[in-house]
Design an enzyme around this catalytic site. Structure first.
Site, PDB file in Angstrom:
ATOM      1  N   ARG A 125      59.185 -13.774  22.602  1.00  0.00           N
ATOM      2  CA  ARG A 125      58.169 -13.551  21.567  1.00  0.00           C
ATOM      3  C   ARG A 125      58.758 -12.763  20.423  1.00  0.00           C
ATOM      4  O   ARG A 125      58.517 -11.575  20.273  1.00  0.00           O
ATOM      5  CB  ARG A 125      57.007 -12.844  22.192  1.00  0.00           C
ATOM      6  N   GLN A 130      58.412 -17.971  16.798  1.00  0.00           N
ATOM      7  CA  GLN A 130      56.963 -18.229  16.835  1.00  0.00           C
ATOM      8  C   GLN A 130      56.622 -19.707  16.694  1.00  0.00           C
ATOM      9  O   GLN A 130      55.729 -20.207  17.369  1.00  0.00           O
ATOM     10  CB  GLN A 130      56.266 -17.441  15.722  1.00  0.00           C
ATOM     11  N   ASP A 133      56.862 -21.761  19.990  1.00  0.00           N
ATOM     12  CA  ASP A 133      56.192 -21.190  21.152  1.00  0.00           C
ATOM     13  C   ASP A 133      55.066 -22.106  21.664  1.00  0.00           C
ATOM     14  O   ASP A 133      53.966 -22.125  21.119  1.00  0.00           O
ATOM     15  CB  ASP A 133      55.650 -19.809  20.755  1.00  0.00           C
ATOM     16  N   SER A 136      51.702 -20.334  22.739  1.00  0.00           N
ATOM     17  CA  SER A 136      50.758 -20.008  21.667  1.00  0.00           C
ATOM     18  C   SER A 136      50.040 -21.247  21.166  1.00  0.00           C
ATOM     19  O   SER A 136      48.816 -21.239  21.003  1.00  0.00           O
ATOM     20  CB  SER A 136      51.479 -19.372  20.477  1.00  0.00           C
ATOM     21  N   TYR A 233      52.884  -8.996  26.124  1.00  0.00           N
ATOM     22  CA  TYR A 233      52.354  -9.353  27.443  1.00  0.00           C
ATOM     23  C   TYR A 233      51.792  -8.141  28.179  1.00  0.00           C
ATOM     24  O   TYR A 233      52.306  -7.033  28.049  1.00  0.00           O
ATOM     25  CB  TYR A 233      53.463  -9.967  28.306  1.00  0.00           C
TER      26      TYR A 233
END
Ligand code: NAD
Length: 377
Positions: A125, A130, A133, A136, A233
């Site tokens: 992360r 991003q 990902d 997400s 997390y």
């Protein structure tokens, strides 16, 4: 490994999987990088993409054996069956959501076959990753769909309505776990007109809840996780916190009509947040959607892909929520894979070359062995 330039896209075979790992858009973009794309016939059908769409984007469309023959990279949404991969080039990459803890035997089989398995859900992360990902992109859609499914099952309307026949009061929705899915669930429930509250163990989410116009409900007597938590997390909470959280939930949940639970802890079963005794205090007709159902569920009594009724409350949860929005989920998943491959594409090598930070995080197998620290622990 030889220059990785032939990329294979397989039809997903897991029950209930409707997504596909490449779209005509990403086929075009990967072709523009210099790759040759081979797509298995029928791969996109459940995401409303035809073989012709792939062919006109520049891919060759064929049966599975021809598709994997000579492939340097195999793309998937989920881990492909190792038995299908006999024809790939030596050291080929398997790039997919591999579920490394849940499908360990597949990972071991990739290792024995000398393949390099790259688990996209292990993407670190960090800002530059991003756009790669998959957690997400898929969680965002799942959070949206969870609210729609709950609203559809609920026997009342969400917004306050003043009608000639009388007033309907606004639905009260409670979102537990405010990560990517939870934030989208809050926003979606608000758009439908519900009064929304939300909780998390990470203190950074308080402000995010407020900024979406919802009410934060937080354990105050015991410290939660400061700020974002490690890499965004959560970790498992101590006994004292769990007890305080259970009391807080008990006092709040009885007044809620809709509960959306999304709490996850990487590599561990989902934390139990709602007990049967708490469900018994809710009004008949209330609906709970348990987005953690595939990881064991946040709610006592959840059965994936079934509507379970307990004390007059309906509990739902899908085993694969993004698969209920196949076209958009595929479009975003495919872009995640494209963003990943293109970020590392080395013109001279004619294919992607990974760096240490991302390579070491996502690489599960190489040279016949399991190499990922998270699997060796
Ligand atoms: P997740 O799916 O792992 O968990 C969902 C949520 O459940 C989290 O917010 C977590 O704190 C919460 N949770 C865990 N245990 C709980 C408990 N016992 N009670 C209540 N809540 C509990 O999380 P996620 O959606 O993947 O994202 C978490 C964070 O990471 C977000 O803040 C997100 O913005 C951030 N993130 C950053 C990047 C990046 O920088 N590349 C990418 C994705 C997400």
């Amino acid at each position: 490994m030889s220059t990785p330039r032939r990329i294979a896209v397989l039809t997903e075979r897991a029950p209930g999987e409707t997504r596909v790992s490449a779209t005509p858009e990403t086929v075009k973009k990967l072709t523009a990088l210099g790759a040759q794309l081979a797509v298995e016939s029928g791969a996109g059908v459940s995401a409303s993409i035809s073989d012709e769409d792939y062919a006109s984007a520049g891919a060759s469309v064929a049966d599975v054996a021809q598709t994997v023959a000579g492939a340097d990279i195999v793309l998937g949404v989920q881990a492909p069956d190792p038995a299908l991969l006999a024809g790939v080039n030596s050291g080929a990459w398997i790039v997919a959501g591999l579920d490394p803890f849940g499908k360990r035997e597949r990972i071991d089989a990739y290792a024995s076959a000398g393949l390099e398995a790259l688990a996209m859900e292990f993407m670190p992360r960090i800002t530059r990753a991003q756009s790669m990902d998959i957690l997400s992109s898929q969680s965002n859609l799942a959070g949206y769909k969870a609210v729609l499914a709950a609203a559809d099952t609920y026997g009342r309307a969400f917004p306050m309505m003043m009608t000639a026949a009388g007033t309907i009061s606004a639905t009260k929705a409670f979102v537990m776990g405010v990560g990517v899915a939870g934030l989208q669930a809050i926003a979606t429930a608000r758009r439908l007109g519900a009064q929304v509250s939300a909780t998390d163990v990470r203190s950074a989410t308080k402000e995010q809840i407020l900024s979406l116009g919802a009410k934060p409900i937080f354990v105050e007597s015991v410290a939660g996780i400061e700020g974002e938590g490690s890499g965004g997390y959560a970790t498992e909470m101590g006994e004292e916190y769990q007890k305080a959280q259970a009391e807080l939930v008990s006092s709040h949940i009885a007044k809620q009509d809709i509960v959306i639970t999304t709490a996850l802890i990487p590599g561990r079963p989902a934390p139990r947040l709602v007990t049967d005794a708490q469900i018994a205090t809710m009004k008949a007709g209330s609906v709970i959607f348990d987005l953690a159902a595939p990881q064991g569920g946040n709610v006592e009594g959840t059965v994936a892909d079934q509507v379970v009724e307990r004390h007059g409350v309906k509990i739902i949860g899908y085993s694969n929520t993004p698969a209920h929005l196949p076209a958009d989920a595929s479009a975003l998943f495919a872009r995640n894979l494209f963003n990943f491959l293109s970020a590392f594409w080395d013109k001279e090598a004619g294919g992607p070359v990974l760096d240490e930070e991302i390579g070491d995080a996502i690489r599960l197998t190489k040279g016949g062995k399991i190499v990922n620290a998270r699997l060796l622990d």
